[in-house]
Design a protein around this motif. Sequence first.
Motif, PDB file in Angstrom:
ATOM      1  N   ALA A 160       0.846  -1.201   0.000  1.00 12.14           N
ATOM      2  CA  ALA A 160       0.000   0.000   0.000  1.00 12.14           C
ATOM      3  C   ALA A 160       0.880   1.250   0.000  1.00 12.14           C
ATOM      4  N   ASN A 161       1.956   1.241   0.774  1.00  8.72           N
ATOM      5  CA  ASN A 161       2.890   2.373   0.767  1.00  8.72           C
ATOM      6  C   ASN A 161       3.505   2.560  -0.614  1.00  8.72           C
ATOM      7  N   ALA A 162       3.926   1.444  -1.225  1.00  5.80           N
ATOM      8  CA  ALA A 162       4.543   1.521  -2.549  1.00  5.80           C
ATOM      9  C   ALA A 162       3.566   2.178  -3.532  1.00  5.80           C
ATOM     10  N   ASN A 164       1.037   4.220  -2.662  1.00  9.03           N
ATOM     11  CA  ASN A 164       0.793   5.598  -2.214  1.00  9.03           C
ATOM     12  C   ASN A 164       1.906   6.555  -2.607  1.00  9.03           C
ATOM     13  N   TYR A 165       3.148   6.078  -2.500  1.00  2.00           N
ATOM     14  CA  TYR A 165       4.269   6.984  -2.693  1.00  2.00           C
ATOM     15  C   TYR A 165       4.901   6.828  -4.070  1.00  2.00           C
ATOM     16  N   THR A 166       4.078   6.453  -5.049  1.00  3.50           N
ATOM     17  CA  THR A 166       4.526   6.365  -6.433  1.00  3.50           C
ATOM     18  C   THR A 166       3.508   7.109  -7.295  1.00  3.50           C
ATOM     19  N   LYS A 188       9.323  -3.448  -4.087  1.00  6.03           N
ATOM     20  CA  LYS A 188      10.086  -2.384  -4.743  1.00  6.03           C
ATOM     21  C   LYS A 188       9.129  -1.503  -5.534  1.00  6.03           C
ATOM     22  N   ASP A 189       9.415  -0.209  -5.556  1.00  5.34           N
ATOM     23  CA  ASP A 189       8.589   0.665  -6.396  1.00  5.34           C
ATOM     24  C   ASP A 189       9.478   1.639  -7.152  1.00  5.34           C
ATOM     25  N   ASP A 190       8.901   2.296  -8.170  1.00  2.00           N
ATOM     26  CA  ASP A 190       9.675   3.323  -8.881  1.00  2.00           C
ATOM     27  C   ASP A 190       9.070   4.697  -8.596  1.00  2.00           C
ATOM     28  N   ARG A 213       0.892  14.547   2.346  1.00  2.00           N
ATOM     29  CA  ARG A 213       0.748  13.465   1.382  1.00  2.00           C
ATOM     30  C   ARG A 213       0.294  12.183   2.073  1.00  2.00           C
ATOM     31  N   SER A 214       0.890  11.916   3.244  1.00  5.76           N
ATOM     32  CA  SER A 214       0.543  10.720   3.995  1.00  5.76           C
ATOM     33  C   SER A 214      -0.931  10.756   4.400  1.00  5.76           C
ATOM     34  N   ARG A 215      -1.374  11.926   4.907  1.00  6.22           N
ATOM     35  CA  ARG A 215      -2.772  12.068   5.330  1.00  6.22           C
ATOM     36  C   ARG A 215      -3.724  11.867   4.180  1.00  6.22           C
ATOM     37  N   GLY A 218      -4.564   8.515   3.391  1.00  4.35           N
ATOM     38  CA  GLY A 218      -5.166   7.754   4.483  1.00  4.35           C
ATOM     39  C   GLY A 218      -4.159   7.176   5.454  1.00  4.35           C
ATOM     40  N   GLY A 219      -2.908   7.629   5.363  1.00  4.28           N
ATOM     41  CA  GLY A 219      -1.857   7.092   6.240  1.00  4.28           C
ATOM     42  C   GLY A 219      -1.964   7.621   7.669  1.00  4.28           C
ATOM     43  N   THR A 220      -1.546   6.807   8.625  1.00  3.68           N
ATOM     44  CA  THR A 220      -1.567   7.236  10.026  1.00  3.68           C
ATOM     45  C   THR A 220      -0.153   7.516  10.533  1.00  3.68           C
ATOM     46  N   GLY A 221       0.842   7.129   9.760  1.00  3.96           N
ATOM     47  CA  GLY A 221       2.220   7.280  10.213  1.00  3.96           C
ATOM     48  C   GLY A 221       2.641   6.172  11.170  1.00  3.96           C
ATOM     49  N   LEU A 222       1.771   5.174  11.327  1.00 11.30           N
ATOM     50  CA  LEU A 222       2.093   4.073  12.247  1.00 11.30           C
ATOM     51  C   LEU A 222       2.424   2.780  11.510  1.00 11.30           C
ATOM     52  N   GLY A 223       2.131   2.753  10.209  1.00  6.07           N
ATOM     53  CA  GLY A 223       2.279   1.524   9.420  1.00  6.07           C
ATOM     54  C   GLY A 223       3.639   0.851   9.554  1.00  6.07           C
ATOM     55  N   LEU A 224       4.706   1.614   9.317  1.00  6.67           N
ATOM     56  CA  LEU A 224       6.037   0.992   9.339  1.00  6.67           C
ATOM     57  C   LEU A 224       6.476   0.606  10.750  1.00  6.67           C
ATOM     58  N   ALA A 225       5.974   1.346  11.755  1.00  7.48           N
ATOM     59  CA  ALA A 225       6.294   0.969  13.147  1.00  7.48           C
ATOM     60  C   ALA A 225       5.678  -0.399  13.446  1.00  7.48           C
TER      61      ALA A 225
HETATM   62  P1  ADP Z   1       2.114   6.431   6.510  1.00  5.00           P
HETATM   63  O1  ADP Z   1       0.821   6.072   7.136  1.00  5.00           O
HETATM   64  O2  ADP Z   1       2.424   7.889   6.564  1.00  5.00           O
HETATM   65  O3  ADP Z   1       2.307   5.841   5.158  1.00  5.00           O
HETATM   66  P2  ADP Z   1       4.231   4.626   7.393  1.00  5.00           P
HETATM   67  O4  ADP Z   1       4.712   4.345   8.765  1.00  5.00           O
HETATM   68  O5  ADP Z   1       3.681   3.502   6.604  1.00  5.00           O
HETATM   69  O6  ADP Z   1       3.181   5.804   7.538  1.00  5.00           O
HETATM   70  O7  ADP Z   1       5.424   5.286   6.583  1.00  5.00           O
HETATM   71  C1  ADP Z   1       6.170   6.365   7.159  1.00  5.00           C
HETATM   72  C2  ADP Z   1       6.668   7.323   6.088  1.00  5.00           C
HETATM   73  O8  ADP Z   1       7.690   6.688   5.292  1.00  5.00           O
HETATM   74  C3  ADP Z   1       5.604   7.744   5.081  1.00  5.00           C
HETATM   75  O9  ADP Z   1       4.823   8.830   5.551  1.00  5.00           O
HETATM   76  C4  ADP Z   1       6.463   8.125   3.881  1.00  5.00           C
HETATM   77  O10 ADP Z   1       6.951   9.428   4.035  1.00  5.00           O
HETATM   78  C5  ADP Z   1       7.642   7.155   3.954  1.00  5.00           C
HETATM   79  N1  ADP Z   1       7.473   5.982   3.061  1.00  5.00           N
HETATM   80  C6  ADP Z   1       7.026   4.747   3.390  1.00  5.00           C
HETATM   81  N2  ADP Z   1       7.031   3.919   2.335  1.00  5.00           N
HETATM   82  C7  ADP Z   1       7.498   4.622   1.288  1.00  5.00           C
HETATM   83  C8  ADP Z   1       7.758   4.330  -0.110  1.00  5.00           C
HETATM   84  N3  ADP Z   1       7.520   3.114  -0.620  1.00  5.00           N
HETATM   85  N4  ADP Z   1       8.266   5.326  -0.882  1.00  5.00           N
HETATM   86  C9  ADP Z   1       8.507   6.564  -0.356  1.00  5.00           C
HETATM   87  N5  ADP Z   1       8.295   6.907   0.932  1.00  5.00           N
HETATM   88  C10 ADP Z   1       7.797   5.961   1.752  1.00  5.00           C
END
Ligand code: ADP
Length: 258
Positions: A160-162, A164-166, A188-190, A213-215, A218-225
Amino acid sequence: FMVSAAPIFGKNGRVQGTTVVFNDITEIKKLEQMRKDFVANVSHELKTPLTSIKGFAETLLDGAQDVPEIREQFLNIIHDESERMQTLVEDLLELSRLEQDNYQLETTIVDVTSLLHETATLLQRKATEKQMTIHLETEEEVFIRADLNRLKQVVVNLVANALNYTPNGGNVWISLEDGEEAVMLRIKDDGIGIHPKEMQRIFERFYRVDKARSRNSGGTGLGLAIVKHIIDLHHGTIDVESEENQGTTFTIRLPKKG
Ligand code: ADP
């Protein structure tokens, strides 16, 4: 440092010397600061949608409900903002469960290949909306001992992040490599990539490179944690490589025995 001193008494009850203890409290201070930041972040993240829900509801009650188009528009905003709050609260609860000392993974034998296929199917609609392509490069069948639902959460979050951030029209590659003792999973994303300065911090709770951009996505900023916690519980590792405007690769190594 925290310094404390105490007298040393001799047999006759007289003071013979002093003990001085130096305690390094930088670590304690740091943890305390992190806890304070966390509470401040949670409050802020909850307050923003709440203020907007309250504001739109009040405007509706003050008369805006009489205009059908406005009513519909405002109700949609109230709905979306409540959904944001719900996602945030669910992520917070999940994080707090994972952080419990006695947290137990529910491990079974997991077919990682089909898990990746399921994730790709689940997120296909989101990909189509952005005219993006998800490429799956998986071997036949790869089995590991893991917690299926938690692992699904990891993959869904990263894919989902890949997405969102592409930018629109981009690509996401999901690949799997089977090894003797471990499997390697790559997402992996481009896309927009991550600046080297930010790379270490993205696994922190609430850390986002671009809040707006994250908001919006729909991002919470907690996903990667949450992802990092789950991988740690599986005794695995997660690494990130990225180049700005080129793309990002997350590599997960998971031991087969879980
Ligand atoms: P969020 O809910 O903001 O996506 P995450 O904890 O999942 O929170 O990710 C933290 C931050 O890491 C994101 O807000 C974004 O700035 C960055 N990030 C995560 N994945 C990617 C990605 N694939 N490409 C670029 N930036 C990313």
